[in-house]
Design a protein around this motif. Structure first.
Motif, PDB file in Angstrom:
ATOM      1  N   ASP A 187       0.827  -1.125  -0.378  1.00  0.00           N
ATOM      2  CA  ASP A 187      -0.546   0.469  -0.222  1.00  0.00           C
ATOM      3  C   ASP A 187       0.620   1.388   0.151  1.00  0.00           C
ATOM      4  O   ASP A 187      -0.250   2.164   0.160  1.00  0.00           O
ATOM      5  CB  ASP A 187      -0.773  -0.301   1.696  1.00  0.00           C
ATOM      6  CG  ASP A 187      -0.348  -0.123   2.752  1.00  0.00           C
ATOM      7  OD1 ASP A 187       1.010  -0.401   2.641  1.00  0.00           O
ATOM      8  OD2 ASP A 187      -0.674   0.484   3.352  1.00  0.00           O
ATOM      9  N   GLY A 188       2.250   0.893  -0.256  1.00  0.00           N
ATOM     10  CA  GLY A 188       2.969   2.372  -0.331  1.00  0.00           C
ATOM     11  C   GLY A 188       2.609   2.804  -1.318  1.00  0.00           C
ATOM     12  O   GLY A 188       2.848   2.060  -2.133  1.00  0.00           O
ATOM     13  N   ASP A 189       2.973   4.555  -1.057  1.00  0.00           N
ATOM     14  CA  ASP A 189       3.221   4.965  -2.734  1.00  0.00           C
ATOM     15  C   ASP A 189       4.534   4.691  -3.282  1.00  0.00           C
ATOM     16  O   ASP A 189       4.878   5.170  -4.733  1.00  0.00           O
ATOM     17  CB  ASP A 189       3.601   7.086  -2.057  1.00  0.00           C
ATOM     18  CG  ASP A 189       1.285   6.872  -2.266  1.00  0.00           C
ATOM     19  OD1 ASP A 189       0.702   6.061  -2.623  1.00  0.00           O
ATOM     20  OD2 ASP A 189       1.241   7.165  -0.884  1.00  0.00           O
ATOM     21  N   PHE A 190       5.614   5.003  -2.798  1.00  0.00           N
ATOM     22  CA  PHE A 190       6.958   4.578  -3.612  1.00  0.00           C
ATOM     23  C   PHE A 190       8.022   3.682  -1.716  1.00  0.00           C
ATOM     24  O   PHE A 190       7.522   3.482  -0.795  1.00  0.00           O
ATOM     25  CB  PHE A 190       8.236   6.264  -3.338  1.00  0.00           C
ATOM     26  CG  PHE A 190       7.451   6.981  -2.124  1.00  0.00           C
ATOM     27  CD1 PHE A 190       8.464   6.658  -0.458  1.00  0.00           C
ATOM     28  CD2 PHE A 190       6.433   7.851  -1.500  1.00  0.00           C
ATOM     29  CE1 PHE A 190       7.940   7.345   0.297  1.00  0.00           C
ATOM     30  CE2 PHE A 190       6.093   8.504  -0.541  1.00  0.00           C
ATOM     31  CZ  PHE A 190       7.020   8.510   0.831  1.00  0.00           C
ATOM     32  N   PRO A 191       8.958   3.429  -2.920  1.00  0.00           N
ATOM     33  CA  PRO A 191       9.966   2.735  -2.022  1.00  0.00           C
ATOM     34  C   PRO A 191      10.395   3.070  -0.889  1.00  0.00           C
ATOM     35  O   PRO A 191      10.611   4.495  -1.261  1.00  0.00           O
ATOM     36  CB  PRO A 191      10.989   1.830  -2.611  1.00  0.00           C
ATOM     37  CG  PRO A 191      11.175   2.653  -4.107  1.00  0.00           C
ATOM     38  CD  PRO A 191       9.774   3.458  -4.455  1.00  0.00           C
TER      39      PRO A 191
END
Length: 430
Positions: A187-191
Motif C-alpha cells: 500500500d506504499g506510494d514509493f519504496p
C-alpha cells in the motif's frame, strides 16, 4: 548415461582403523568427502573427512595414484577437473589407506582433529547459477502471488534458473550480515531503503561441476553425469521484501546476491553411488521433457536418496543451552528436474562450464508443510507465526538467529552418509 559404480569402498562391512569413523553420523569410511582446511598456523590444504578427523592429502600425496600437484593445491579445482576414472582411483586409494591397519603408523600423524581446523571454500568458484527445480516450493511460492496460476507455462518444459553471484558465496560458519536495500509495501506510494524486514533461508543442494565443456559445445544429456564431481548443501539467503520489489522483469538481484552459504565438504559422485534412485514419474498430463533433456538411464537412476533438514535456534535459545528446533525434513526427490538435466540444460546453448562452477537446485520443499524449505512457505508469506521453545515467535529471521541445514543419504543395505552442516548466524545490518 553412466553413473559412478558401487564398489568395495561402499561395502557396509568396511571398517576403518580411525575409531571415530565407526557409526559416524556424517563421515564414516564409506563417505570420504574432500574439502579445504587449515590449522595451527599452517596454510590451506586439501583434506578428507574421516570420522571426527581430517586427513591431510597433501602430506601423503606420494602415496596417491593421482596428479600430485592437484592434491597439493590450495583448492579442489584441479581434482574436480579430473576424469571420473581418476576420481575412482583416488577414492579407492584413500579408502585402502584408512582401512589397512598396516598403514596406520604412517598415516596417523597426518590426521587432524576437525574441531581444531578451519574449513574454507572447497574450490575457486568461477560461476554460480541457481535453479528453481523444487516443484513444491515453486507451486507454494506461486500460489502466494498467483493463486489461480502458480506455475508459469515454461516450468514443466525447461529447468528455470538465473545467474547468481559467485563472489558472495561463503563456507559454513561465516556470519550473514542482514542486507539493506529497497522495499515497497503493497500500500506504499514509493519504496524505502533500509535493512530487510523479511530475511529468509532457502534449503538447496549444490552441484559441483567437474569436467567442463568448451564454449559453443553443448553437454549431451547422456554425458551430463560425468560432468558432476559432487554435491553439497546450499543456503541461498533471500531478502523477500527486496525480491518482491525488484524481481519484475528480470528476476532476483540484490535480494539474493548479498550472501550464499555452502557446506564445506564435497560429497563426491562416487560416494553417492549407492543412493541413486529413479526420478519420480511426472504427474499424468505433464509433458515429457524435450529430447535434449531426456535420458532413460537418468530417469531410472538420476535422483538422489537424501533426507534434508532445517534447524533454527535463536540467540536466547543458545544462551540457555537449548537445542535447535527442527523446522522441516523432506526428501531430495522433490526435484522436478534431475541434477543431470540441470547440467545438460545449462550447457545446451553452448555455455561453457568449468571445474569448480557451482549450481544450486533452488529451494527443495516436500508436499507437506513439515517439509517446507523456506520461512516464506511455512509462514504463508508472513501471515502465520512459528513458535520457538522459548515462547519467541518468527515469521522471518531475526538478528542472532542461526539456521543449520543437514542432509543424510540412506539406502537399504548401505551405511548412511552425511553432508556435514551448513550453518550461519544472522548479524545486524550496518
Amino acid at each position: 548415461m553412466t553413473f559412478a559404480a558401487i564398489d568395495e569402498t561402499h561395502d557396509p562391512a568396511l571398517v576403518s582403523w580411525v575409531a571415530s569413523a565407526e557409526g559416524h553420523v556424517d563421515f564414516p569410511v564409506q563417505n570420504l568427502p574432500y574439502g579445504v582446511f587449515s590449522n595451527a598456523g599452517r596454510g590451506r590444504r586439501i583434506g578428507v573427512a574421516i570420522g571426527d578427523l581430517i586427513l591431510d592429502l597433501a602430506a601423503i600425496s606420494d602415496l596417491l595414484p593421482v596428479n600430485h600437484e592437484a592434491v597439493r593445491s590450495t583448492t579442489l579445482n584441479a581434482l574436480l577437473a579430473g576424469s571420473p576414472a581418476e576420481s575412482v582411483l583416488l577414492r579407492r586409494a584413500v579408502s585402502a589407506l584408512l582401512c589397512d591397519r598396516g598403514r596406520q603408523v604412517a598415516i596417523e600423524p597426518h590426521l587432524h582433529s576437525a574441531q581444531g581446523c578451519e574449513m574454507h571454500l572447497p574450490a575457486q568458484i568461477g560461476d554460480y547459477t541457481d535453479f528453481y527445480v523444487g516443484i513444491h516450493h515453486a507451486t507454494n511460492i506461486g500460489k502466494l502471488f498467483r493463486p489461480d496460476n502458480p506455475l508459469l507455462p515454461n516450468y514443466k518444459y525447461v529447468p528455470i534458473g538465473y545467474h547468481g553471484r559467485a563472489s558472495s558465496v561463503r563456507a559454513s560458519g561465516v556470519a550473514v550480515r542482514r542486507p539493506s536495500g529497497q522495499r515497497k509495501a503493497p500500500d506504499g506510494d514509493f519504496p524505502l531503503f533500509g535493512p530487510s524486514m523479511r530475511l529468509d533461508y532457502e534449503l538447496e543442494l549444490g552441484i559441483w561441476i567437474g569436467g567442463g565443456n568448451e564454449l559453443g559445445e553443448p553437454v549431451p544429456i547422456g554425458d551430463a553425469a560425468s560432468r558432476i564431481a559432487g554435491f553439497c548443501l546450499l543456503n541461498d539467503w533471500s531478502a523477500r521484501d527486496f525480491q518482491a520489489w525488484e524481481y519484475v522483469p528480470l528476476g532476483p538481484f540484490l535480494s539474493k546476491s548479498f550472501h550464499s552459504t555452502i557446506s564445506p565438504w564435497v560429497i563426491t559422485a562416487e560416494a553417492m553411488a549407492p543412493f541413486r534412485l529413479a526420478q519420480p514419474p511426472r504427474p499424468e498430463g505433464d509433458p515429457q521433457p524435450l529430447p535434449h533433456l531426456w535420458d532413460e538411464a537418468d530417469q531410472s537412476h538420476g535422483a538422489l536418496g537424501l533426507d534434508l533438514e532445517v534447524f533454527l535456534s535463536s540467540a536466547v535459545m543458545r544462551a540457555a543451552g537449548m537445542a535447535a528446533q527442527r523446522l522441516s525434513v523432506g526428501p531430495a526427490t522433490s526435484m522436478y528436474w534431475t541434477a543431470q538435466q540441470i547440467v545438460a540444460h545449462h550447457a545446451s546453448n553452448g555455455c561453457n562450464l568449468s571445474a569448480g562452477d557451482l549450481l544450486g537446485t533452488g529451494t527443495l520443499s516436500s508436499s507437506g508443510s513439515d517439509g517446507y524449505g523456506s520461512l516464506m512457505e511455512m509462514t504463508e508469506g508472513g501471515r502465520t507465526k512459528i513458535s520457538l521453545p522459548t515462547g519467541e515467535e518468527r515469521t522471518f529471521l531475526e538478528d542472532g538467529d542461526e539456521v543449520v541445514l543437514k542432509a543424510t543419504a540412506r539406502a537399504e543395505g548401505y551405511v548412511p552418509i552425511g553432508f556435514g552442516q551448513c550453518r550461519a548466524i544472522i548479524e545486524p545490518a550496518r
